[in-house]
Write an enzyme that holds these catalytic residues in place. Structure first.
Site, PDB file in Angstrom:
ATOM      1  N   LYS A   1       0.836  -1.210   0.000  1.00  0.00           N
ATOM      2  CA  LYS A   1       0.000   0.000   0.000  1.00  0.00           C
ATOM      3  C   LYS A   1       0.870   1.259   0.000  1.00  0.00           C
ATOM      4  O   LYS A   1       0.652   2.175  -0.795  1.00  0.00           O
ATOM      5  CB  LYS A   1      -0.936   0.016   1.232  1.00  0.00           C
ATOM      6  CG  LYS A   1      -1.854  -1.196   1.331  1.00  0.00           C
ATOM      7  CD  LYS A   1      -2.781  -1.130   2.533  1.00  0.00           C
ATOM      8  CE  LYS A   1      -2.077  -1.167   3.873  1.00  0.00           C
ATOM      9  NZ  LYS A   1      -1.539  -2.479   4.267  1.00  0.00           N
TER      10      LYS A   1
ATOM     11  N   ARG B   1      -9.454   0.517   8.945  1.00  0.00           N
ATOM     12  CA  ARG B   1      -9.016  -0.838   9.282  1.00  0.00           C
ATOM     13  C   ARG B   1     -10.020  -1.558  10.177  1.00  0.00           C
ATOM     14  O   ARG B   1      -9.794  -2.716  10.524  1.00  0.00           O
ATOM     15  CB  ARG B   1      -7.683  -0.763  10.023  1.00  0.00           C
ATOM     16  CG  ARG B   1      -6.450  -1.014   9.126  1.00  0.00           C
ATOM     17  CD  ARG B   1      -5.205  -0.744   9.954  1.00  0.00           C
ATOM     18  NE  ARG B   1      -4.053  -1.464   9.539  1.00  0.00           N
ATOM     19  CZ  ARG B   1      -3.039  -0.943   8.845  1.00  0.00           C
ATOM     20  NH1 ARG B   1      -3.099   0.292   8.414  1.00  0.00           N
ATOM     21  NH2 ARG B   1      -1.993  -1.673   8.569  1.00  0.00           N
TER      22      ARG B   1
ATOM     23  N   ARG C   1      12.050  -5.782   4.951  1.00  0.00           N
ATOM     24  CA  ARG C   1      11.990  -4.354   5.272  1.00  0.00           C
ATOM     25  C   ARG C   1      12.520  -4.104   6.687  1.00  0.00           C
ATOM     26  O   ARG C   1      13.213  -3.124   6.930  1.00  0.00           O
ATOM     27  CB  ARG C   1      10.541  -3.853   5.165  1.00  0.00           C
ATOM     28  CG  ARG C   1      10.398  -2.370   5.522  1.00  0.00           C
ATOM     29  CD  ARG C   1       9.031  -1.815   5.212  1.00  0.00           C
ATOM     30  NE  ARG C   1       8.006  -2.376   6.070  1.00  0.00           N
ATOM     31  CZ  ARG C   1       6.699  -2.108   5.951  1.00  0.00           C
ATOM     32  NH1 ARG C   1       6.293  -1.303   4.988  1.00  0.00           N
ATOM     33  NH2 ARG C   1       5.821  -2.645   6.764  1.00  0.00           N
TER      34      ARG C   1
ATOM     35  N   ARG D   1      11.827  -0.650  11.905  1.00  0.00           N
ATOM     36  CA  ARG D   1      10.461  -0.771  12.426  1.00  0.00           C
ATOM     37  C   ARG D   1      10.356  -2.009  13.302  1.00  0.00           C
ATOM     38  O   ARG D   1      10.549  -3.134  12.821  1.00  0.00           O
ATOM     39  CB  ARG D   1       9.460  -0.850  11.264  1.00  0.00           C
ATOM     40  CG  ARG D   1       9.028   0.512  10.780  1.00  0.00           C
ATOM     41  CD  ARG D   1       8.054   0.421   9.639  1.00  0.00           C
ATOM     42  NE  ARG D   1       6.824  -0.298   9.965  1.00  0.00           N
ATOM     43  CZ  ARG D   1       5.782  -0.330   9.166  1.00  0.00           C
ATOM     44  NH1 ARG D   1       5.799   0.319   8.017  1.00  0.00           N
ATOM     45  NH2 ARG D   1       4.708  -1.008   9.508  1.00  0.00           N
TER      46      ARG D   1
ATOM     47  N   ARG E   1      -0.233  -9.390  13.360  1.00  0.00           N
ATOM     48  CA  ARG E   1      -0.796  -8.350  12.466  1.00  0.00           C
ATOM     49  C   ARG E   1      -1.703  -8.996  11.410  1.00  0.00           C
ATOM     50  O   ARG E   1      -2.751  -8.462  11.070  1.00  0.00           O
ATOM     51  CB  ARG E   1       0.336  -7.557  11.805  1.00  0.00           C
ATOM     52  CG  ARG E   1       1.049  -6.642  12.803  1.00  0.00           C
ATOM     53  CD  ARG E   1       2.385  -6.166  12.288  1.00  0.00           C
ATOM     54  NE  ARG E   1       2.284  -5.281  11.149  1.00  0.00           N
ATOM     55  CZ  ARG E   1       3.326  -4.950  10.367  1.00  0.00           C
ATOM     56  NH1 ARG E   1       4.528  -5.435  10.637  1.00  0.00           N
ATOM     57  NH2 ARG E   1       3.157  -4.146   9.354  1.00  0.00           N
TER      58      ARG E   1
HETATM   59  P1  B4P Z   1       4.604  -1.453   2.034  1.00  0.00           P
HETATM   60  O1  B4P Z   1       4.136  -0.830   0.783  1.00  0.00           O
HETATM   61  O2  B4P Z   1       5.403  -0.588   2.921  1.00  0.00           O
HETATM   62  O3  B4P Z   1       3.450  -2.099   2.924  1.00  0.00           O
HETATM   63  P2  B4P Z   1       2.130  -1.535   3.577  1.00  0.00           P
HETATM   64  O4  B4P Z   1       1.044  -2.397   3.025  1.00  0.00           O
HETATM   65  O5  B4P Z   1       2.004  -0.056   3.379  1.00  0.00           O
HETATM   66  O6  B4P Z   1       2.440  -1.763   5.140  1.00  0.00           O
HETATM   67  P3  B4P Z   1       1.817  -1.879   6.569  1.00  0.00           P
HETATM   68  O7  B4P Z   1       0.401  -2.376   6.522  1.00  0.00           O
HETATM   69  O8  B4P Z   1       2.825  -2.709   7.280  1.00  0.00           O
HETATM   70  O9  B4P Z   1       1.912  -0.501   7.284  1.00  0.00           O
HETATM   71  P4  B4P Z   1       1.055   0.579   8.026  1.00  0.00           P
HETATM   72  O10 B4P Z   1       2.039   1.652   8.114  1.00  0.00           O
HETATM   73  O11 B4P Z   1      -0.240   0.855   7.338  1.00  0.00           O
HETATM   74  O12 B4P Z   1       5.429  -2.735   1.609  1.00  0.00           O
HETATM   75  C1  B4P Z   1       6.072  -3.602   2.505  1.00  0.00           C
HETATM   76  C2  B4P Z   1       7.405  -4.054   1.946  1.00  0.00           C
HETATM   77  O13 B4P Z   1       7.229  -4.766   0.728  1.00  0.00           O
HETATM   78  C3  B4P Z   1       8.355  -2.885   1.629  1.00  0.00           C
HETATM   79  O14 B4P Z   1       9.639  -3.218   2.091  1.00  0.00           O
HETATM   80  C4  B4P Z   1       8.343  -2.802   0.102  1.00  0.00           C
HETATM   81  O15 B4P Z   1       9.557  -2.355  -0.424  1.00  0.00           O
HETATM   82  C5  B4P Z   1       8.054  -4.233  -0.299  1.00  0.00           C
HETATM   83  N1  B4P Z   1       7.299  -4.329  -1.544  1.00  0.00           N
HETATM   84  C6  B4P Z   1       6.256  -3.544  -1.915  1.00  0.00           C
HETATM   85  N2  B4P Z   1       5.783  -3.922  -3.131  1.00  0.00           N
HETATM   86  C7  B4P Z   1       6.568  -5.000  -3.530  1.00  0.00           C
HETATM   87  C8  B4P Z   1       6.573  -5.847  -4.694  1.00  0.00           C
HETATM   88  N3  B4P Z   1       5.708  -5.681  -5.699  1.00  0.00           N
HETATM   89  N4  B4P Z   1       7.479  -6.843  -4.739  1.00  0.00           N
HETATM   90  C9  B4P Z   1       8.360  -7.026  -3.721  1.00  0.00           C
HETATM   91  N5  B4P Z   1       8.407  -6.260  -2.613  1.00  0.00           N
HETATM   92  C10 B4P Z   1       7.507  -5.252  -2.505  1.00  0.00           C
HETATM   93  O16 B4P Z   1       0.673   0.021   9.498  1.00  0.00           O
HETATM   94  C11 B4P Z   1       1.581  -0.188  10.545  1.00  0.00           C
HETATM   95  C12 B4P Z   1       0.873  -0.298  11.906  1.00  0.00           C
HETATM   96  O17 B4P Z   1       0.278   0.991  12.257  1.00  0.00           O
HETATM   97  C13 B4P Z   1      -0.308  -1.265  12.023  1.00  0.00           C
HETATM   98  O18 B4P Z   1       0.101  -2.594  12.302  1.00  0.00           O
HETATM   99  C14 B4P Z   1      -1.121  -0.642  13.214  1.00  0.00           C
HETATM  100  O19 B4P Z   1      -0.572  -0.990  14.459  1.00  0.00           O
HETATM  101  C15 B4P Z   1      -0.948   0.852  13.005  1.00  0.00           C
HETATM  102  N6  B4P Z   1      -2.057   1.434  12.213  1.00  0.00           N
HETATM  103  C16 B4P Z   1      -1.958   1.966  10.960  1.00  0.00           C
HETATM  104  N7  B4P Z   1      -3.154   2.373  10.518  1.00  0.00           N
HETATM  105  C17 B4P Z   1      -4.060   2.086  11.502  1.00  0.00           C
HETATM  106  C18 B4P Z   1      -5.468   2.247  11.605  1.00  0.00           C
HETATM  107  N8  B4P Z   1      -6.219   2.776  10.616  1.00  0.00           N
HETATM  108  N9  B4P Z   1      -6.080   1.836  12.761  1.00  0.00           N
HETATM  109  C19 B4P Z   1      -5.360   1.313  13.768  1.00  0.00           C
HETATM  110  N10 B4P Z   1      -4.028   1.120  13.727  1.00  0.00           N
HETATM  111  C20 B4P Z   1      -3.364   1.501  12.596  1.00  0.00           C
END
Ligand code: B4P
Length: 195
Positions: free
Chosen positions: A14, A89, A128, A134, A146
């Site tokens: 995302k 979420r 990552r 992190r 998670r």
């Molecule tokens: P990202 O792109 O960083 O993943 P994400 O889905 O955004 O991450 P996440 O769900 O962990 O984070 P969030 O900050 O929302 O990709 C992950 C990795 O994959 C990276 O290293 C990237 O380089 C790699 N990658 C991407 N695309 C690729 C591909 N095509 N091929 C290979 N590799 C690839 O949430 C973090 C925490 O914050 C949650 O657990 C929760 O505690 C809190 N939080 C956030 N929002 C919340 C909400 N609305 N309510 C309550 N808690 C919340």
């Protein structure tokens, strides 16, 4: 106003795709994960509270996250569209978002859900974790916690958007560019029919 939700499990890409979408479509990017990490690095009371949940792989309480989104929407009154990344979420978050947007006389146009296998997600997150510092990406038990929160609390809200015919899945495995192309095609198609 065209508002998009990027949906999917932790590590589904995302954040990665949001960066590219913001550049192309000039959305205002609202990532609750980034906003919370900013609070943590500034050592605010909100950040300290959030950290205790995030480190355990749990969701931060709804009222905290909804309050953050509310004030961001207020800050960007003239936006032509928002990209919600990692929000909503939970069901209360989805309900609150509908209400906040309707106060602004707008709505969600499209929800795109990135689909990635759990095996690939674990690989990405641990990878990552090696460089991001992190704490929620370095421990496999926290990563599985998670996923379980995602299955129980987040995945069910897809039904809300399916009923409204706003939900579409996107294959989230492959190169970042391939996935970006599929997302753009879905957005462009929806933009043509969305008034
Ligand atoms: P990202 O792109 O960083 O993943 P994400 O889905 O955004 O991450 P996440 O769900 O962990 O984070 P969030 O900050 O929302 O990709 C992950 C990795 O994959 C990276 O290293 C990237 O380089 C790699 N990658 C991407 N695309 C690729 C591909 N095509 N091929 C290979 N590799 C690839 O949430 C973090 C925490 O914050 C949650 O657990 C929760 O505690 C809190 N939080 C956030 N929002 C919340 C909400 N609305 N309510 C309550 N808690 C919340």
């Amino acid at each position: 106003m065209f508002n998009l939700i990027l949906f999917g499990p932790p590590g589904s890409g995302k954040g990665t795709q949001s960066e590219k979408l913001v550049e192309k479509y000039r959305f205002i990017h609202l990532s609750t994960g980034n906003l919370l990490r900013e609070e943590i690095s500034n050592r605010t009371p909100l950040g300290l509270e959030a950290k205790s949940f995030m480190d355990k792989g749990q969701l931060v309480p709804d009222e905290v996250v909804i309050g953050m989104i509310d004030s961001c929407l207020e800050h960007h009154k003239d936006a032509s569209g928002f990209l919600f990344d990692g929000f909503p979420r939970t069901e209360p978050q989805a309900g609150a978002l509908d209400k906040l947007l309707s106060l602004k006389k707008t709505e969600i146009a499209l929800v795109l859900a990135l689909e990635v296998s759990e095996e690939e997600l674990v690989k990405r997150l641990l990878n990552r974790g090696k460089t991001s510092g992190r704490s929620d990406d370095t421990n496999e038990t926290v990563i599985h916690q998670r996923f379980s929160v995602y299955r129980n609390e987040t995945a069910p809200i897809a039904d809300h958007y399916k009923k409204l015919k706003k939900f579409q899945t996107i294959k989230g495995e492959g190169s970042v560019e391939e996935i970006f192309d599929s997302i753009c095609q879905a957005i462009d198609k929806r933009m043509k029919s969305f008034t």
